[in-house]
Design an enzyme around this catalytic site. Structure first.
Site, PDB file in Angstrom:
ATOM      1  N   PHE A 128       0.944  -1.205   0.086  1.00 11.74           N
ATOM      2  CA  PHE A 128      -0.057   0.074  -0.098  1.00 11.74           C
ATOM      3  C   PHE A 128       0.879   1.439  -0.243  1.00 11.74           C
ATOM      4  CE2 PHE A 128       0.410   0.048   4.547  1.00 11.74           C
ATOM      5  CZ  PHE A 128       0.235   1.407   4.910  1.00 11.74           C
ATOM      6  N   GLU A 129       0.207   2.213  -0.491  1.00 13.53           N
ATOM      7  CA  GLU A 129       0.874   3.589  -0.685  1.00 13.53           C
ATOM      8  C   GLU A 129       1.951   3.618  -1.678  1.00 13.53           C
ATOM      9  OE1 GLU A 129       2.271   7.490   1.512  1.00 13.53           O
ATOM     10  OE2 GLU A 129       0.888   6.263   2.764  1.00 13.53           O
ATOM     11  N   GLY A 130       1.985   2.783  -2.446  1.00 18.22           N
ATOM     12  CA  GLY A 130       3.036   2.158  -3.573  1.00 18.22           C
ATOM     13  C   GLY A 130       3.674   1.136  -3.208  1.00 18.22           C
TER      14      GLY A 130
END
Length: 149
Positions: A128-130
């Site tokens: 998550f978040e990249g």
């Protein structure tokens, strides 16, 4: 993207926390678990795994601290330091929790011991978040100035 750079150290800090908890549990377990008449920490393979775990956690923590300081003081992220901190911390969390499971042996894979959950929790920090791959892309683009595909 600038906002992401400033929020990624927070995600990295969470990953460092998971890694640290798994390391501390594995260290305590290795000191207490006796096999063949001695604690398993006396075995070089176990001791070296723990040494590598601690070293990786401290390195990740320092990257997170630097990126957090940069965000707090309004510094420019000229080398994608936020992405670096999240990348290293997330991958460290996965690696450390896997080694914690290894140190606990069969026990580490059961739900009776917390490292099993920590390993599942750690994996999200590479997603998550990249994802880790996106972090590498952001870092590579930032340091090279080239639009890498």
């Amino acid at each position: 993207m600038a906002t992401f750079e400033r929020t990624r150290p927070g995600v990295g800090a969470q990953a460092v926390g998971v890694a640290r908890a798994a390391y501390e549990y594995a260290l305590d377990y290795a000191k207490q678990r006796v096999q063949f008449g001695r604690p398993i920490i006396e075995n070089q393979a176990i001791a070296f795994m723990l040494a590598d775990m601690k070293t990786s956690i401290d390195a990740a923590r320092l990257l997170v601290w630097r990126a957090a300081w940069m965000a707090r003081t309004g510094q420019q992220f000229t080398s994608a330091e936020g992405s670096m901190s999240k990348l290293v911390a997330g991958e460290t969390a996965v690696r450390v929790t896997e080694r914690a499971i290894q140190i606990l042996g069969g026990n580490g894979y059961t739900r009776e011991y917390p490292v099993e959950r920590m390993a599942r929790d750690a994996k999200i920090y590479t997603i998550f978040e990249g994802t880790s791959e996106i972090q590498r892309l952001v870092i590579a683009r930032t340091i090279s100035g080239v639009h890498i595909r």
